[in-house]
Design a protein around this motif. Structure first.
Motif, mmCIF file in Angstrom:
data_model
loop_
_atom_site.group_PDB
_atom_site.id
_atom_site.type_symbol
_atom_site.label_atom_id
_atom_site.label_comp_id
_atom_site.label_asym_id
_atom_site.label_seq_id
_atom_site.Cartn_x
_atom_site.Cartn_y
_atom_site.Cartn_z
ATOM 1 N N ILE A 40 0.832 -1.201 0.000
ATOM 2 C CA ILE A 40 0.000 0.000 0.000
ATOM 3 C C ILE A 40 0.868 1.253 0.000
ATOM 4 N N ILE A 41 1.955 1.227 0.763
ATOM 5 C CA ILE A 41 2.851 2.386 0.831
ATOM 6 C C ILE A 41 3.485 2.652 -0.533
ATOM 7 N N PHE A 42 3.954 1.591 -1.189
ATOM 8 C CA PHE A 42 4.590 1.774 -2.496
ATOM 9 C C PHE A 42 3.571 2.182 -3.557
ATOM 10 N N LEU A 43 2.346 1.693 -3.456
ATOM 11 C CA LEU A 43 1.302 2.120 -4.391
ATOM 12 C C LEU A 43 1.022 3.614 -4.250
ATOM 13 N N ALA A 44 1.025 4.103 -3.023
ATOM 14 C CA ALA A 44 0.829 5.543 -2.808
ATOM 15 C C ALA A 44 1.965 6.339 -3.433
ATOM 16 N N ALA A 45 3.194 5.821 -3.321
ATOM 17 C CA ALA A 45 4.340 6.509 -3.940
ATOM 18 C C ALA A 45 4.237 6.471 -5.464
ATOM 19 N N LEU A 46 3.766 5.358 -6.013
ATOM 20 C CA LEU A 46 3.603 5.265 -7.469
ATOM 21 C C LEU A 46 2.573 6.267 -7.983
ATOM 22 N N ALA A 47 1.535 6.506 -7.182
ATOM 23 C CA ALA A 47 0.483 7.441 -7.599
ATOM 24 C C ALA A 47 0.997 8.880 -7.670
ATOM 25 N N ARG A 48 2.113 9.163 -7.000
ATOM 26 C CA ARG A 48 2.653 10.524 -6.975
ATOM 27 C C ARG A 48 3.605 10.797 -8.136
ATOM 28 N N ILE A 49 3.973 9.768 -8.885
ATOM 29 C CA ILE A 49 4.874 9.976 -10.023
ATOM 30 C C ILE A 49 4.118 10.706 -11.131
ATOM 31 N N ASP A 50 4.708 11.735 -11.667
ATOM 32 C CA ASP A 50 4.072 12.562 -12.696
ATOM 33 C C ASP A 50 3.812 11.732 -13.958
ATOM 34 N N HIS A 89 13.928 3.843 -15.697
ATOM 35 C CA HIS A 89 14.308 5.252 -15.728
ATOM 36 C C HIS A 89 13.267 6.197 -15.152
ATOM 37 N N VAL A 90 12.023 5.728 -14.946
ATOM 38 C CA VAL A 90 10.979 6.601 -14.405
ATOM 39 C C VAL A 90 10.435 6.061 -13.082
ATOM 40 N N THR A 91 9.977 4.795 -13.092
ATOM 41 C CA THR A 91 9.297 4.255 -11.908
ATOM 42 C C THR A 91 10.247 4.071 -10.730
ATOM 43 N N LEU A 92 11.340 3.355 -10.949
ATOM 44 C CA LEU A 92 12.255 3.097 -9.829
ATOM 45 C C LEU A 92 12.897 4.372 -9.276
ATOM 46 N N PRO A 93 13.331 5.331 -10.125
ATOM 47 C CA PRO A 93 13.798 6.602 -9.544
ATOM 48 C C PRO A 93 12.720 7.312 -8.738
ATOM 49 N N GLY A 94 11.447 7.170 -9.144
ATOM 50 C CA GLY A 94 10.365 7.777 -8.379
ATOM 51 C C GLY A 94 10.154 7.130 -7.023
ATOM 52 N N LEU A 95 10.554 5.856 -6.900
ATOM 53 C CA LEU A 95 10.416 5.129 -5.635
ATOM 54 C C LEU A 95 11.684 5.156 -4.799
ATOM 55 N N ARG A 96 12.766 5.680 -5.352
ATOM 56 C CA ARG A 96 14.072 5.555 -4.692
ATOM 57 C C ARG A 96 14.092 6.155 -3.287
ATOM 58 N N SER A 97 13.531 7.341 -3.118
ATOM 59 C CA SER A 97 13.553 7.989 -1.801
ATOM 60 C C SER A 97 12.811 7.156 -0.764
ATOM 61 N N LEU A 98 11.657 6.615 -1.151
ATOM 62 C CA LEU A 98 10.884 5.786 -0.223
ATOM 63 C C LEU A 98 11.625 4.491 0.094
ATOM 64 N N ILE A 99 12.230 3.873 -0.911
ATOM 65 C CA ILE A 99 12.971 2.633 -0.683
ATOM 66 C C ILE A 99 14.109 2.865 0.302
ATOM 67 N N ILE A 100 14.843 3.962 0.123
ATOM 68 C CA ILE A 100 15.959 4.271 1.023
ATOM 69 C C ILE A 100 15.450 4.550 2.433
ATOM 70 N N LEU A 101 14.342 5.290 2.539
ATOM 71 C CA LEU A 101 13.778 5.585 3.858
ATOM 72 C C LEU A 101 13.381 4.315 4.586
ATOM 73 N N LEU A 102 12.676 3.416 3.905
ATOM 74 C CA LEU A 102 12.238 2.174 4.543
ATOM 75 C C LEU A 102 13.416 1.268 4.881
ATOM 76 N N LEU A 103 14.454 1.281 4.045
ATOM 77 C CA LEU A 103 15.649 0.487 4.351
ATOM 78 C C LEU A 103 16.339 1.013 5.602
ATOM 79 N N ILE A 104 16.409 2.328 5.739
ATOM 80 C CA ILE A 104 17.029 2.918 6.931
ATOM 81 C C ILE A 104 16.242 2.532 8.178
#
Length: 308
Positions: free
Chosen positions: A184-194, A214-229
């Motif tokens: 659900i968290i990642f789906l919310a992040a996907l919805a924010r990608i332009d 080049h578009v989807t994964l860079p859009g999720l990168r900040s969230l992925i790093i946050l959750l990993l931390i």
């Protein structure tokens, strides 16, 4: 021209009094159940005896930490099991919600998307007692799977209570219970990608895989790093309730982790001081991992858990 003088703290309190009143129960709960208990870590430096209390228990300094420094076999076994489970959960469990979110996001029907989300999210609301009971009903020696195998004379498969299958079992349980929440968290992040980024990449001739990279994964990168931390902060906490419910069936050698070690050594066996020392070190290591990972995220241009 409007008066732009800085407001005094009394004026700010008057302005935000309603918000502060609403926040008070949460603040009180945080202080009472999270910060006040931190004072009990003084037990790690005392020969604590419950019947004489914390204040009157004799001070022993760093003697309780000898169990860590000297490499007590039971402690080392718990540490190794904890690290193995942590690695499995980072390598196996963490990527699954990302893949599920990408698959759900690719569905064309909004009704189907909501249905799949609900099915995946439902197990998150179940307690570990219910989850463990369901897995025992399905995979136990007298469970549904083995009964079906007996009906067809195919023998049985030992899963519940098998020490060799314990790590795979708890990893599967975590996947089933918690993957939906992270999805659900990642789906919310996907919805924010332009969406225009996908349109522009399609005009440039990018297919689905190039758009993903080049578009989807860079859009999720900040969230992925946050959750990993945040996951690193809990690296040495791998599910006390889940494991303690199944520990008797597989034995301590296969299932003992740091959290259950603290419980069994402290609450059950009465070794309060050494157990508190292990818990204190575990918490400090988690804090250092979060700070270090967050600093590394800043070096790569990411915000992390907090800004500089």
């Amino acid at each position: 021209m409007a008066d732009r003088r800085r407001m005094t703290w009394r004026q700010r309190l008057g302005r935000d009094k309603i918000l502060l009143l609403v926040a008070m129960p949460g603040i009180a709960s945080l202080l009472l159940f999270h910060y006040v208990p931190l004072l009990g870590n003084v037990i790690a430096f005392k020969d604590y005896q419950p019947f004489i209390g914390i204040l009157d228990s004799p001070w022993v300094g760093l003697a309780n930490f000898a169990i860590i420094v000297n490499g007590d076999p039971a402690f080392l076994n718990a540490l190794v099991n904890t690290l193995i489970i942590t690695i499995l959960q980072v390598v196996v469990v963490f990527p699954v919600p990302i893949g599920l979110a990408l698959l759900i996001n690719s569905l064309l029907s909004e009704r189907l998307k909501r249905f799949v989300q609900s099915v995946l999210y439902l197990p998150y609301f179940l307690s570990w007692v219910i989850v463990v009971a369901i897995f025992q009903f399905m995979l136990g020696d007298a469970g549904l799977m083995n009964n079906m195998l007996r009906d067809y004379d195919l023998g049985t498969v030992s899963v519940i209570g098998n020490p060799d299958a314990f790590f795979a079992l708890i990893t599967g349980q975590v996947l089933w219970k918690e993957a939906g929440w992270a999805t659900i968290i990642f789906l919310a992040a996907l919805a924010r990608i332009d969406p225009t980024l996908y349109e522009a990449s399609a005009v440039d001739g990018a297919g689905r895989w190039r758009q993903l990279w080049h578009v989807t994964l860079p859009g999720l990168r900040s969230l992925i790093i946050l959750l990993l931390i945040l996951r690193l902060g809990d690296a040495l906490s791998v599910g006390f309730e889940q494991i303690v419910l199944q520990q008797q069936a597989v034995g301590k050698d296969a299932s003992e982790v740091l959290d259950t070690y603290v419980y069994n050594n402290g609450v059950v066996d009465g070794e309060w001081g050494p157990s508190a020392a292990v818990g204190l070190v575990k918490g400090l290591v988690g804090l250092l991992l979060v700070l270090g990972a967050n600093r590394l995220a800043h070096r790569f241009g990411e915000q992390g858990v907090y800004q500089k």
